[in-house]
Design a protein around this motif. Sequence first.
Motif, PDB file in Angstrom:
ATOM      1  N   ALA A   1      -5.862  17.093   2.350  1.00 31.57           N
ATOM      2  CA  ALA A   1      -6.630  16.789   1.016  1.00 31.57           C
ATOM      3  C   ALA A   1      -6.725  18.046  -0.280  1.00 31.57           C
ATOM      4  O   ALA A   1      -6.454  17.170  -0.939  1.00 31.57           O
ATOM      5  CB  ALA A   1      -8.122  16.198   1.792  1.00 31.57           C
ATOM      6  N   ASP A   2      -6.600  18.892   0.180  1.00 28.54           N
ATOM      7  CA  ASP A   2      -6.596  19.659  -0.880  1.00 28.54           C
ATOM      8  C   ASP A   2      -4.657  19.183  -1.604  1.00 28.54           C
ATOM      9  O   ASP A   2      -5.247  19.497  -3.362  1.00 28.54           O
ATOM     10  CB  ASP A   2      -6.543  21.069  -0.431  1.00 28.54           C
ATOM     11  CG  ASP A   2      -8.484  21.400   0.202  1.00 28.54           C
ATOM     12  OD1 ASP A   2      -9.023  20.920  -0.172  1.00 28.54           O
ATOM     13  OD2 ASP A   2      -7.893  22.423   0.971  1.00 28.54           O
ATOM     14  N   PHE A   3      -4.389  19.700  -0.553  1.00 31.32           N
ATOM     15  CA  PHE A   3      -2.673  19.073  -1.101  1.00 31.32           C
ATOM     16  C   PHE A   3      -2.771  17.796  -2.403  1.00 31.32           C
ATOM     17  O   PHE A   3      -2.019  18.070  -3.058  1.00 31.32           O
ATOM     18  CB  PHE A   3      -1.527  18.924  -0.170  1.00 31.32           C
ATOM     19  CG  PHE A   3      -0.021  18.800  -0.250  1.00 31.32           C
ATOM     20  CD1 PHE A   3       0.720  19.019  -0.905  1.00 31.32           C
ATOM     21  CD2 PHE A   3       0.001  16.685  -1.000  1.00 31.32           C
ATOM     22  CE1 PHE A   3       2.317  19.337  -0.811  1.00 31.32           C
ATOM     23  CE2 PHE A   3       1.162  16.989  -1.168  1.00 31.32           C
ATOM     24  CZ  PHE A   3       2.254  17.676  -1.672  1.00 31.32           C
ATOM     25  N   VAL A   4      -3.247  16.740  -1.549  1.00 34.49           N
ATOM     26  CA  VAL A   4      -3.139  16.194  -2.570  1.00 34.49           C
ATOM     27  C   VAL A   4      -4.093  15.716  -3.460  1.00 34.49           C
ATOM     28  O   VAL A   4      -3.781  15.705  -5.243  1.00 34.49           O
ATOM     29  CB  VAL A   4      -4.154  14.699  -1.470  1.00 34.49           C
ATOM     30  CG1 VAL A   4      -4.138  13.363  -2.343  1.00 34.49           C
ATOM     31  CG2 VAL A   4      -3.052  14.291  -0.347  1.00 34.49           C
ATOM     32  N   LYS A   5      -4.810  17.006  -4.218  1.00 35.71           N
ATOM     33  CA  LYS A   5      -6.114  16.409  -4.875  1.00 35.71           C
ATOM     34  C   LYS A   5      -5.392  17.603  -6.131  1.00 35.71           C
ATOM     35  O   LYS A   5      -5.472  17.209  -7.209  1.00 35.71           O
ATOM     36  CB  LYS A   5      -7.616  16.977  -5.062  1.00 35.71           C
ATOM     37  CG  LYS A   5      -8.445  15.934  -3.568  1.00 35.71           C
ATOM     38  CD  LYS A   5      -9.582  16.618  -3.663  1.00 35.71           C
ATOM     39  CE  LYS A   5     -10.579  15.405  -2.987  1.00 35.71           C
ATOM     40  NZ  LYS A   5     -12.071  16.503  -2.262  1.00 35.71           N
ATOM     41  N   SER A   6      -4.814  18.687  -5.214  1.00 36.63           N
ATOM     42  CA  SER A   6      -4.238  19.240  -6.266  1.00 36.63           C
ATOM     43  C   SER A   6      -2.560  19.055  -6.946  1.00 36.63           C
ATOM     44  O   SER A   6      -2.822  19.569  -8.205  1.00 36.63           O
ATOM     45  CB  SER A   6      -3.622  20.976  -5.476  1.00 36.63           C
ATOM     46  OG  SER A   6      -2.416  21.020  -4.548  1.00 36.63           O
TER      47      SER A   6
ATOM     48  N   TYR B   1       0.535  -1.225   0.231  1.00 38.03           N
ATOM     49  CA  TYR B   1      -0.015   0.456  -0.095  1.00 38.03           C
ATOM     50  C   TYR B   1       1.209   1.434  -0.374  1.00 38.03           C
ATOM     51  O   TYR B   1       2.313   1.464   0.179  1.00 38.03           O
ATOM     52  CB  TYR B   1      -0.889   0.000   1.537  1.00 38.03           C
ATOM     53  CG  TYR B   1      -1.869  -1.169   0.898  1.00 38.03           C
ATOM     54  CD1 TYR B   1      -3.097  -0.968   0.755  1.00 38.03           C
ATOM     55  CD2 TYR B   1      -1.563  -2.427   1.914  1.00 38.03           C
ATOM     56  CE1 TYR B   1      -4.334  -1.656  -0.129  1.00 38.03           C
ATOM     57  CE2 TYR B   1      -2.249  -3.739   1.268  1.00 38.03           C
ATOM     58  CZ  TYR B   1      -3.957  -3.165   1.024  1.00 38.03           C
ATOM     59  OH  TYR B   1      -4.963  -4.159   0.812  1.00 38.03           O
ATOM     60  N   LEU B   2       0.100   1.984  -0.757  1.00 39.47           N
ATOM     61  CA  LEU B   2       1.260   3.426  -0.752  1.00 39.47           C
ATOM     62  C   LEU B   2      -0.168   4.509  -0.268  1.00 39.47           C
ATOM     63  O   LEU B   2      -1.186   4.682  -0.720  1.00 39.47           O
ATOM     64  CB  LEU B   2       1.200   3.880  -1.865  1.00 39.47           C
ATOM     65  CG  LEU B   2       1.467   5.523  -2.897  1.00 39.47           C
ATOM     66  CD1 LEU B   2       3.211   5.286  -1.572  1.00 39.47           C
ATOM     67  CD2 LEU B   2       1.915   5.025  -4.200  1.00 39.47           C
ATOM     68  N   ASP B   3       0.626   5.534   0.834  1.00 48.74           N
ATOM     69  CA  ASP B   3      -0.802   5.814   1.693  1.00 48.74           C
ATOM     70  C   ASP B   3      -0.095   7.657   2.138  1.00 48.74           C
ATOM     71  O   ASP B   3       1.675   7.570   1.995  1.00 48.74           O
ATOM     72  CB  ASP B   3      -0.469   5.555   2.720  1.00 48.74           C
ATOM     73  CG  ASP B   3      -1.598   6.312   4.213  1.00 48.74           C
ATOM     74  OD1 ASP B   3      -2.078   6.710   3.384  1.00 48.74           O
ATOM     75  OD2 ASP B   3      -1.620   5.849   5.354  1.00 48.74           O
ATOM     76  N   ILE B   4      -0.355   8.967   1.338  1.00 47.37           N
ATOM     77  CA  ILE B   4      -0.164   9.796   1.879  1.00 47.37           C
ATOM     78  C   ILE B   4      -1.437  10.298   2.079  1.00 47.37           C
ATOM     79  O   ILE B   4      -1.997  11.701   1.767  1.00 47.37           O
ATOM     80  CB  ILE B   4       0.055  10.511   0.536  1.00 47.37           C
ATOM     81  CG1 ILE B   4       0.754  11.900   0.296  1.00 47.37           C
ATOM     82  CG2 ILE B   4      -1.165  10.532  -0.945  1.00 47.37           C
ATOM     83  CD1 ILE B   4       1.674  12.167  -0.855  1.00 47.37           C
ATOM     84  N   SER B   5      -2.841   9.500   2.665  1.00 51.36           N
ATOM     85  CA  SER B   5      -3.532  10.552   3.453  1.00 51.36           C
ATOM     86  C   SER B   5      -2.973  11.069   4.665  1.00 51.36           C
ATOM     87  O   SER B   5      -3.959  11.969   5.228  1.00 51.36           O
ATOM     88  CB  SER B   5      -4.622   9.669   3.878  1.00 51.36           C
ATOM     89  OG  SER B   5      -3.902   8.308   4.971  1.00 51.36           O
ATOM     90  N   HIS B   6      -1.932  11.014   4.916  1.00 51.15           N
ATOM     91  CA  HIS B   6      -1.516  12.356   6.385  1.00 51.15           C
ATOM     92  C   HIS B   6      -0.889  13.598   5.950  1.00 51.15           C
ATOM     93  O   HIS B   6      -1.320  14.329   6.685  1.00 51.15           O
ATOM     94  CB  HIS B   6      -0.505  11.508   7.058  1.00 51.15           C
ATOM     95  CG  HIS B   6       0.944  11.252   5.804  1.00 51.15           C
ATOM     96  ND1 HIS B   6       0.977  10.180   4.878  1.00 51.15           N
ATOM     97  CD2 HIS B   6       2.402  11.952   5.525  1.00 51.15           C
ATOM     98  CE1 HIS B   6       1.897   9.622   4.083  1.00 51.15           C
ATOM     99  NE2 HIS B   6       2.649  11.488   4.505  1.00 51.15           N
ATOM    100  N   LYS B   7      -1.436  13.997   4.773  1.00 55.61           N
ATOM    101  CA  LYS B   7      -1.491  15.017   3.977  1.00 55.61           C
ATOM    102  C   LYS B   7      -2.528  15.195   3.932  1.00 55.61           C
ATOM    103  O   LYS B   7      -4.039  14.958   3.405  1.00 55.61           O
ATOM    104  CB  LYS B   7      -0.460  15.158   2.416  1.00 55.61           C
ATOM    105  CG  LYS B   7       0.776  14.495   2.332  1.00 55.61           C
ATOM    106  CD  LYS B   7       1.401  15.519   2.662  1.00 55.61           C
ATOM    107  CE  LYS B   7       3.229  15.266   2.335  1.00 55.61           C
ATOM    108  NZ  LYS B   7       4.162  16.581   2.603  1.00 55.61           N
TER     109      LYS B   7
END
Length: 539
Positions: free
Chosen positions: A313-318, A305-311
């Motif tokens: 949400a707006d950062f991830v989406k952009s 699994y690759l997890d970036i959910s700690h960032k």
Amino acid sequence: MTRTAHPYDLLVIGSGAAGLSVALGVLARNPQARVAVLSKNDLSEGSTKYAQGGIAAVLDAADSTESHIADTLVAGAGICVEPAVRAVVEGAPEAIRWLIECGVLFDHEGGGLHLTREGGHSHRRIVHSADATGKAVEMALETRIRASGADLFEHHNAVDLIREKLPQGRLGRCVGAYGLDRRDGRVHRFAARNVVLATGGASRVYLYSSNPDGSTGDGIAMAWRAGCRVANMEFSQFHPTCLYHPKAKSFLVTEAVRGEGGLLLRPDGTRFMDDYDPRGELAPRDIVARAIDDVMKRLGCECVYLDISHKPADFVKSHFPTVHAEALKFGIDMTREPLPVVPAAHYTCGGVLTDLAGRTDVDNLYAVGEVAFTGLHGANRMASNSLLECLVLGAAAARDIAARIGTITNIPEIAPWDETWVTDSDEEVVVAHNWDELRRFMWDYVGIVRSTKRLERARHRVKLLRDEIDEYYGSFRVTSDLLELRNLSMVADLIIRSALARRESRGLHFTIDFPSLDSVAPPQNTILVPKNFSVRRVD
């Protein structure tokens, strides 16, 4: 548009960043040049379109050309050709400027280009357009080539290159190619004073790949049949993170997700990359891919699994709108949960041997981009150096071709394609079965981790398969599927032969029988020579 009446000054086979860079570069210097571009599908439907991460270039005062060169040499595991690395890295800023002139809209931050970081890079130096850089580049170049006056032949498969016939049965310069029009099934002649192979790599030789279906090694196979040497075919790069889902067709999850803080996790949620390399998630791709492969085999799990959910949400989406939207199609919200990922074949580091102007062993034949071996990548391509190579060496090839166009004499008449002894096939199922068998045994025996026994088994299988395919090819009219299968089987053979020749583990080539570097012999590139090789053009 005529395909046979008069020779083109330039025939480009392939319509990605490499091919279009050459075509546009020649037309910029010789506006009256007759240029043709053959594209297997729609003009934009190649690997360039699917490149997510970006393009590596030194554009920050805190960075340096020497640092980019050093990082590339480290990733290449000791066998990069340093002059090639230097030439490409030094040409990067000009390549970015040219793309901006072509209309590519890169992301900006704080008044300048936003630079991200990917595995193997010691600095932030990746110029990008969100997480769809390849698409932005391809669209801009496609717009330019459609307005350029070049003849564009979409839905055409190149069948084989044509060499001039000389006395005593010798073969001379390349004078064109045969091409199959996929819409009517007819094979046409394309006469040309210069021919450029820009057909991409061969990652579809494997069962799981991040590449589009057209990445079938066509240019490598055609060049080998025409008498060109190939090099380093054992180094097939597996991208560590492709989306794992029954309905996802090997969708690549950009390395930039790890560059921006994404963490690789076991199914129980614990990290593992620090156990394999001190650089953790930012280690080069070969190390990350082998680590994931090892975790999956040790635990018997289907994915990690690759997890970036700690960032935020707006950062991830952009930053990752393409990945976010694609994952949502399968019910996965990467802003809230980790992405299931597996490795998949991604890039062919070896290819047709060329110099830094794209010239091959055959006069008037060039190869640019993933199809070529220049020495830039060595035993492992560093992230975001691939589009860069297409642009910098595409420009170099264009300069060389443009300077020679007026000096090349007329070329001989090309014989029509001969279908006298063939018929329509009534056994198309054979092609489908052979295609599936080839890709499965390449994945099982010539994948991320290899052994001599597995490679020998693959060599035996591919010989039987190639004999069957050659018999089929000689009996029936060619189709797109048959041409791709013929090319893939040849490239598979070249990969296996190269892997057996390297009796060490280096970069992307890892074998359990020789798990260490060869400390006795100096590092070497693996160069294969075809039986019909006769003219040494490339040093």
